[in-house]
Each structure stands twice: as C-alpha cells, then as structure tokens.
Design an enzyme around this catalytic site. Structure first.
Site, PDB file in Angstrom:
ATOM      1  N   LYS A  36       0.664  -1.189  -0.016  1.00  0.00           N
ATOM      2  CA  LYS A  36      -0.059  -0.080  -0.034  1.00  0.00           C
ATOM      3  C   LYS A  36       0.903   1.166   0.021  1.00  0.00           C
ATOM      4  O   LYS A  36       0.499   2.275  -0.598  1.00  0.00           O
ATOM      5  CB  LYS A  36      -1.003   0.051   1.151  1.00  0.00           C
ATOM      6  CG  LYS A  36      -0.229  -0.038   2.508  1.00  0.00           C
ATOM      7  CD  LYS A  36      -1.318   0.165   3.523  1.00  0.00           C
ATOM      8  CE  LYS A  36      -0.765   0.168   5.090  1.00  0.00           C
ATOM      9  NZ  LYS A  36      -0.087   1.199   5.224  1.00  0.00           N
ATOM     10  N   THR A  37       1.932   1.116   0.666  1.00  0.00           N
ATOM     11  CA  THR A  37       2.741   2.492   0.705  1.00  0.00           C
ATOM     12  C   THR A  37       3.335   2.757  -0.629  1.00  0.00           C
ATOM     13  O   THR A  37       3.541   3.869  -1.303  1.00  0.00           O
ATOM     14  CB  THR A  37       3.869   2.329   1.883  1.00  0.00           C
ATOM     15  OG1 THR A  37       3.194   1.982   3.063  1.00  0.00           O
ATOM     16  CG2 THR A  37       4.561   3.548   1.806  1.00  0.00           C
ATOM     17  N   ASP A 217      -4.071   7.065   4.187  1.00  0.00           N
ATOM     18  CA  ASP A 217      -3.275   5.736   4.781  1.00  0.00           C
ATOM     19  C   ASP A 217      -4.121   5.210   5.793  1.00  0.00           C
ATOM     20  O   ASP A 217      -4.789   6.077   6.632  1.00  0.00           O
ATOM     21  CB  ASP A 217      -2.016   5.914   4.949  1.00  0.00           C
ATOM     22  CG  ASP A 217      -1.349   4.554   5.047  1.00  0.00           C
ATOM     23  OD1 ASP A 217      -1.910   3.639   4.563  1.00  0.00           O
ATOM     24  OD2 ASP A 217      -0.143   4.448   5.522  1.00  0.00           O
ATOM     25  N   GLU A 218      -4.290   3.641   6.037  1.00  0.00           N
ATOM     26  CA  GLU A 218      -4.929   3.451   7.138  1.00  0.00           C
ATOM     27  C   GLU A 218      -6.298   3.861   7.133  1.00  0.00           C
ATOM     28  O   GLU A 218      -6.765   4.214   8.479  1.00  0.00           O
ATOM     29  CB  GLU A 218      -4.167   3.414   8.479  1.00  0.00           C
ATOM     30  CG  GLU A 218      -2.507   2.800   8.271  1.00  0.00           C
ATOM     31  CD  GLU A 218      -2.357   1.435   8.299  1.00  0.00           C
ATOM     32  OE1 GLU A 218      -3.426   0.820   8.428  1.00  0.00           O
ATOM     33  OE2 GLU A 218      -1.378   0.860   8.338  1.00  0.00           O
ATOM     34  N   GLN A 248      -8.182  -5.265   8.951  1.00  0.00           N
ATOM     35  CA  GLN A 248      -7.101  -4.801  10.074  1.00  0.00           C
ATOM     36  C   GLN A 248      -7.492  -3.756  10.841  1.00  0.00           C
ATOM     37  O   GLN A 248      -6.698  -2.969  11.454  1.00  0.00           O
ATOM     38  CB  GLN A 248      -5.738  -4.305   9.405  1.00  0.00           C
ATOM     39  CG  GLN A 248      -4.932  -5.634   8.627  1.00  0.00           C
ATOM     40  CD  GLN A 248      -3.806  -5.018   7.934  1.00  0.00           C
ATOM     41  OE1 GLN A 248      -2.946  -4.826   8.699  1.00  0.00           O
ATOM     42  NE2 GLN A 248      -3.669  -5.061   6.920  1.00  0.00           N
TER      43      GLN A 248
END
Length: 686
Positions: A36-37, A217-218, A248
């Site tokens: 993802k990064t 992100d997240e 997650q």
C-alpha cells in the site's frame, strides 16, 4: 521492517489501476503486505506527472513514523518535489490548519497543545477528584465523545444516565479552561479544524482549492470526526484516495469505525473500489492460516490474500504448561532458528514476540535476560514522558504562550523557587475571579490585596525572568545560538543541581541530566534549518527561532523512533506491531479470555462486535510474519496469586492447520542446547 512491496520489481495490475485512477474517489482495499505504501507514493508521482503541483497533494496517515517512511519513499521516487507534498499525520494537518486559520475560532497562532498529563490535571480540578483511575475514565469518555463529534452541550443533551450528565458538566468546565488557557488537547486537533471548515465558508473554499488530491493511509482507523473533516477537505470534486483494510481495523476502542468504509460508496457514488490481494511479505502457509482466521468475520468487501513466495515452513503451535514454560520454549525456538541449519546467520532483530496485553511481557523479559539475548519492549516509556523533559517542555510552552496555565504551574515549581502551594492556590483563586491567566494575574494592580508583598515579589520576579527568556528565545535563530541559549538558561535556573537534589544517587541524576542535554542538542538541531520535516509538519530550510520550534513539540513522538534500528529481539503488543513485519514471529498467550479478550459485561451485539475485532487482531498478528510463525498457549495461567486452568484460543482451531499440536520438539531442544554450549564456550575462551 519496511513495507515489503519494495521487493516487487514492478507494480502488479491492481496496483497500477489504483495508481492511475485520479479523476474521482477511489477506495484501495490493501490486504496485509500488499504494497500500500508503494501504491501511495507511486500515485503521488503519477499525480505530479499528470499536471498537479506537488504542493496541491496531501497524503495523510496516523503516526509520525508512517509519515516519515512515506516521505522518504516519495523522495526516493520523485526526488525534490516530494518536499513540497504535504505528507503528515491527521493531527499535524490539524495543527497547520489551526495555526493558519484558528483566529476565526478565537485561537491565537501560538496556542498550546496539552499532553495527557496536562489533561489529567485539568480534569482533576474540573471534577474535584484526585483519584487517578476515575480521572482516566473521564479522559477516555470525553475523548470518545469528541471523536464522535460531540461537545459538552450535545453530550449533556443526549446523556442517558446521571453519570453521563455529571461527566458532561465536567466536560463543559474543561472546555472553558481550554479556551481560557488558549490551549487544545489532541482530540481538538481534529474537532476544531472540522468546526473551522464547517462554519467558515471562506476557509473551507481556500483549503479545497489548495488541495487538488487527498490520499489517506490506514483509512479503516479513521473515526467519525476524521471522516467528516476529510469530506469537507475534498468537497464536491471528491479527489480522494482512501487506502485501508477492513480486516485490520483494531482500534474500535478509541473511536475508529468501520462505518466510514460503509459510508464511502453512499457519500461518493462514483467510488471506484480496487482490491490489492497479492501479498509480498508472507509465505503461503502463513497466509492460509490468516485467511482461515479472518474467514468467519462478516465482509464489507470480500478478498483473499495470496502469495507467490512459496509454501514455506508450516505454522507451529506450542502447547505449554504455564507462562514461564512458554517463555522458555519461545527462547529455545529463537536460539534454534538463529542457529540457522547452515542457512544465512539470522540476527536478533529478525525475531518478534507478540502478545495481547503489556503485562504478558514480564516472563519473556526474564527468560531473554537469562539467556543473555538482547531485546527491547516496544511501546516503552516515551522520551517526552520523562519528568525532566516535561519540565523543560513546560518552560518552553510558557514562553510560546503565556496563557498556558498548566505549563505555568509546572515551570514555576521546576526547579522550586520558594513559591509554595498556598501562594499558587491563592494566585489561582485570584486569576479565576478576574478571568485572567495565571501569568496575566502576576501584573494585576489588585494582586497585592490577595497575597502578601513577599509572595507578590517572588511571583513577579518569575514573570520578569519569563519575559526576558521569551524575548531572547524569539530572537534566537540557528542551532549554535539555540545551543548557547539553552545552556545558559538551564544554568541560570540551576536545573542540573535541581536534578541531583531530587535523586538519592548520583548515577540516576546523571542519567536524567544526559536526557536533558540530548533534548537540548535535538532542539538546537531543529533551529538550524537542517531538518526538512518534523512531526509531519514542513519546516522551512532557513534557520528558525526557538519559539517556532517549540510549537511543534507536542506532536513529536519518541526520540527512540528516530534512532537507528537496534539489533535486538522485539517484544510488542499486537496493537503496537500493526504496520510492522519480521522474518520470525512468535504469537504468545493465545488462550480464551485473553485472545480473544473477554469482558464479563459484554453480551449480545457488543460481545459479537468485540469478538470480530479480536479476530482481526489475531489476523494482524499472523500477518506480521514473513518466513516462520509459531503460536503458543498455556494449560494454566496466573490470575492474581493463583494458577487457574486455561484453554487454547478458538482462533488456533480456526487457523485449520495441517498438523498436530506439538508439545515438545526434541530437535528444537537439541538446537537450543548446541547454541547454549557454543555461547558458553565463547565466554570461556581465552
């Protein structure tokens, strides 16, 4: 322990789709270890290549560490342009917005950011309680209300019990104090920017025009307030990329909600959903166990992780007698794996022991020390939680914002200067009566009517020293000048002697003084303009004044996070391990009641939701492992002073492993004995 996508030579098809979708809202469902990064940094590059200015792009994440890694990766991919991209945490973005536009809410640009201890002290005062546990409960409840978008007035309106009514009134007094002190807490760094955008159209339009694309992100960790803030930031153009994984989501206890994932398709009908299911981290054996565990949870967007890294070692289950036996077996496993069977020599940093709760670390620490294996406990005391650093930060906060009463009270008593509790209490009563900050009260003509002349003289002398320091700090620029200022200041207030006077032994005092000198070096370095970024905030290249640097202190995480990686075994909670990875992971204490954790009062829907989150926590633990995974449980465990029977976590059965539980492994024992023999031989060598 970086994102493993760097091992993949090119973007896969799903990653490419995520990178190239730039015209509308996009949800990237990024499974564990799926790169993802890498997708986010490549998308930043693609947006710039497509004509967007780097300064029009914001990438928002949840921790300083994640922001720093993303910034470094972006720099490696797109070069100097990455410096102009706003890559920061949600809280750092909030600070930036409030420093620039907070005056619309009555905030001065030099407002203070209170830490958890400051908030505790304020709440004790507002609620009339000195019980730490009670005040901590208040702090959690008020934080949860704020994360749900409630202020004291709305919390009172919907209070369902006398307890809630009482707490809402305490919250109202707390809000009044924050306003008077020109201070905010961490939750305000999200709530106030939301209020700013919601209530002030000109500010909202300026930020929407400035940000051409926002990447988050997240995303599964966002709470209700953060989601509303995001919606107002992107506006009707909806240039938004949300990257996250519903499997997650493990922060429900602090307000994170999967409702934000459910709402995206409703609020953004043009949403494109792209799944990243190829894992670049773990073997097939590990991923199969992870997929089995998460399988029973209801799915918002079904996905199945797969790997092309081969089958790998089978997941091992260790059945132990008690916690001490479990720790011995884990240490033996580490020694066995490190011996390597002729493979490359493994380092200590390749190993992690993960558990549900902090208290589980103790037997593993004892066993590792006994085996002379170096280790660190992740999430240990923050550098900024040390009393001596809090003292200095209080002084510096007071220089930046004279209205910061919590900073005033700490600074005036550190070191002690003959101003006692009675004097400060009387000053507090006087300041409250005339609606002044404590510092403003020092110069009131009426103060002499409330306090003896000697006390007034001591207080005003302190005030003069603060004014003098403030003037010098404002005109202190560059690292060398800052170093001289800080050294002279500490000498003037006698802080080193204060530390030695407060400790029973000189060694402890010397250690505390070394923390102080480290802090001063670190602060001075940031005045020199050498550091481009800090705490997710862009710092200009030219030297900065000490007061400018002070205003970022409250957002900084521990200094240890910025130190080089140590070659030690990691002991960590599952929550703290999220986002990290290790070649060899041992997931310990997998027993019913602990993982999944069980609260007696949970029932019905609450119990079902907790179980789902605990299952996601187990999934996160499993997917931290790259090459090998061991899961252990104990037949008995300590409960208070007694040993009680325990049973294996239901999650172990759900892993559906193709092997029997292994109670003793002769080969593992033999390897451990060889390792111990070799170690002793080395110690006895001439």
């Amino acid at each position: 322990m970086h994102d493993s996508a760097t091992r993949s030579p090119s973007l896969n098809l799903a990653q490419l789709q995520a990178v190239h979708h730039i015209q509308g809202p996009c949800l990237v469902l990024a499974g564990a270890g799926s790169g993802k990064t890498r997708v986010i940094t490549h998308k930043i590059g693609h947006l710039i290549h497509s004509g967007l200015s780097a300064s029009e792009i914001a990438a928002i994440t949840f921790t300083n560490k994640a922001a720093a890694e993303m910034r470094e990766r972006a720099k490696g991919l797109i070069g100097r342009q990455a410096q102009d991209t706003l890559i920061c945490t949600f809280h750092a973005l909030g600070v930036r917005m409030l420093r620039q536009d907070g005056q619309a809410l009555g905030l001065k640009p030099q407002f203070s950011i209170l830490d958890s201890d400051d908030v505790d002290s304020l709440l004790k005062d507002c609620g009339g309680s000195t019980d730490a546990a009670t005040v901590r409960q208040w702090q959690w409840a008020i934080s949860l209300w704020k994360n749900q978008g409630l202020n004291a007035e709305r919390a009172l309106a919907q209070a369902a019990s006398e307890q809630d009514v009482s707490l809402a009134r305490i919250m109202a007094r707390y809000e009044e104090r924050l306003s008077a002190y020109q201070a905010v807490d961490f939750d305000d760094l999200i709530g106030l920017p939301l209020k700013l955008l919601r209530d002030h159209e000109s500010v909202r339009q300026r930020w929407q025009t400035r940000l051409g694309h926002v990447l988050v992100d997240e995303y599964q960790d966002t709470n209700a307030t953060q989601y509303e803030l995001l919606k107002l930031l992107v506006g009707s153009r909806a240039r938004l990329t949300a990257v996250g994984d519903d499997d997650q989501s493990i922060y429900g206890w602090r307000g994170a909600t999967l409702d934000n994932l459910k709402r995206l398709p409703q609020d953004f009908p043009q949403l494109r959903v792209i799944k990243l299911e190829q894992n670049y981290r773990s073997t097939s054996a590990i991923l199969r166990a992870a997929n089995h565990v998460i399988g029973p949870n209801p799915k918002l967007f079904p996905k199945t992780l797969f790997s092309e890294l081969g089958e790998g070692e089978p997941v091992r289950v260790l059945d132990c007698d008690n916690e001490d036996h479990e720790a011995e077996r884990i240490v033996a496993r580490i020694q066995s794996l490190r011996a390597g069977d002729g493979q490359r020599h493994r380092e200590w940093k390749d190993f992690a022991v993960l558990y549900r709760a902090n208290h589980q670390a103790k037997p593993f620490e004892k066993a590792l020390r006994k085996a002379q294996i170096p280790y660190k406990v992740s999430g240990g005391q923050s550098f900024f939680d040390r009393a001596e650093i809090k003292d200095l930060c209080a002084w510096l906060r007071l220089l930046a914002n004279n209205d910061d009463d919590p900073a005033f009270l700490r600074a005036i008593t550190s070191p002690k200067r003959g101003i006692g509790h009675t004097t400060l209490s009387s000053l507090g009563v006087f300041a409250s009566r005339y609606k002044l900050s404590l510092f403003e009260a020092l110069y009131s003509h009426s103060l002499s009517t409330a306090l003896p002349a000697r006390a007034v003289g001591s207080l005003q002398e302190f005030g003069r020293s603060v004014n003098d320091l403030q003037y010098r700090a404002r005109h202190t620029q560059g690292s060398e000048a800052a170093q001289v200022f800080l050294r002279d200041w500490l000498k003037d207030i006698g802080y080193e002697q204060h530390l030695y006077d407060g400790e029973d032994n000189a060694q402890a005092a010397a250690a505390r003084w070394s923390h102080v000198t480290d802090f001063c070096d670190w602060m001075a370095q940031r005045c020199g303009g050498q550091v481009q970024e800090e705490a997710g905030l862009s710092l200009q290249r030219e030297p900065k004044s000490l007061l400018e640097v002070v205003q970022t202190i409250a957002l900084l995480s521990t200094l240890s996070e910025r130190e080089g990686e140590q070659n030690v075994v990691t002991l960590s909670t599952l929550h703290a391990a999220k986002g990290l990875e290790w070649p060899h992971v041992m997931l310990v204490g997998c027993i019913e009641g602990l993982l999944p954790f069980k609260q007696e009062e949970d029932e019905g829907l609450a119990q079902a939701l907790r179980l789902q989150e605990e299952r996601r926590l187990m999934y996160v633990g499993i997917t931290r492992a790259q090459a090998t995974l061991a899961v252990s449980w104990t037949r008995r465990r300590k409960k208070g002073r007694e040993m009680v029977a325990a049973s294996a976590s239901r999650f172990i059965a759900e892993m559906a492993l193709d092997q029997k539980t292994v109670r003793e492994d002769p080969q593992e024992k033999l390897r451990a004995l060889r390792e111990e023999f070799a170690r002793r031989a080395a110690l006895n060598a001439p």
